[in-house]
Enzyme design. Structure first.
Site, short mmCIF file in Angstrom:
data_model
loop_
_atom_site.label_atom_id
_atom_site.label_comp_id
_atom_site.label_asym_id
_atom_site.label_seq_id
_atom_site.Cartn_x
_atom_site.Cartn_y
_atom_site.Cartn_z
N LYS A 39 0.85 -1.21 0.00
CA LYS A 39 0.00 0.00 0.00
C LYS A 39 0.87 1.24 0.00
O LYS A 39 0.59 2.21 -0.70
CB LYS A 39 -0.89 0.05 1.26
CG LYS A 39 -2.14 -0.80 1.23
CD LYS A 39 -2.96 -0.42 2.48
CE LYS A 39 -4.16 -1.27 2.70
NZ LYS A 39 -4.87 -0.92 3.96
N ASP A 63 -8.30 2.09 4.33
CA ASP A 63 -8.95 0.83 4.67
C ASP A 63 -9.60 0.34 3.39
O ASP A 63 -10.32 1.07 2.72
CB ASP A 63 -9.97 0.96 5.79
CG ASP A 63 -10.25 -0.40 6.40
OD1 ASP A 63 -9.30 -1.01 6.95
OD2 ASP A 63 -11.38 -0.91 6.28
#
Ligand code: ITT
Length: 195
Positions: free
Chosen positions: A12, A69
């Protein structure tokens, strides 16, 4: 300006840093040796978990902080694995175990439609939060293809490109759920930072 990326997921960090590259921010993360406490993700929504991660870490680091998220929602599984995507196969989950379980749970099911969802939150240490959602629809395929990306990418097929997300890293950073959410943040960034 310094911005902290509140994630323990190095893939990420790579994707987010690349997408934010043109903003000329100084992006800090665990990759710079900064340790952060684990945030318990007990929310029912991507929004709730994203905000919790961003806010707790903004307060901890005293820096403007961005959290992500994200997860995979599959229609035939009533939106699962959803917010449980990272730990779909249990406590000692790995991408491989999660992918195997996903394909097993879809055995004999014809409808393979699903989507990736990402909620990006920017939080200030003073408590303000700004959240942005991005989604990418696709299909879950049994056969794993591609070496790039992470998580469920090798099983996430995009008809438009005739390939999985794990086969098209450069395109992924332009069209992904994460890219879409971050582009929305980028559009508001000046205003948010000026407040
Ligand atoms: P942090 O909470 O520390 O950011 P994490 O990996 O645990 O790291 P999440 O709780 O948001 O992050 O769970 C995201 C999971 O969803 C991730 O582990 C993958 O299984 C899946 N996922 C999210 N984005 C994805 C992507 O771009 N490609 C493939 N799988 C993805």
């Amino acid at each position: 300006m310094k911005i902290f990326l509140a994630t323990g997921n190095k893939k990420k960090i790579d994707e987010i840093s690349k997408i934010l590259e043109d903003l000329n921010l100084e992006i800090l993360s665990i990759k710079d040796g900064i340790e952060i406490p684990e945030v318990i993700e007990d929310g029912d929504t991507f929004e709730a978990n994203s905000q919790k991660k961003a806010l707790e870490i903004a307060k901890f680091t005293n820096m403007i902080t961005i959290a992500d998220d994200s997860g995979l929602c599959v229609d035939a599984l009533d939106g699962a694995p959803g917010v449980y995507s990272a730990r779909y196969s249990g406590e000692n989950a790995t991408d491989e175990k999660n992918n195997k379980l996903l394909i097993k749970n879809l055995e004999g099911i014809e409808n393979r439609n699903g989507k990736f969802v990402c909620v990006i939150t920017l939080a200030k240490p003073t408590g303000e939060v700004y959240s942005f959602r991005g989604e990418l629809p696709g299909k879950i395929v049994d056969e794993k293809k591609g070496e790039f990306g992470f998580g469920y990418d090798p099983h996430f097929y995009l008809e438009e490109y005739g390939q999985t997300l794990a086969q098209i890293p450069e395109i992924k950073n332009k069209i992904s759920h994460r890219a879409k959410a971050l582009e929305k943040l980028k559009a508001e960034m000046k205003e948010i930072l000026g407040k």
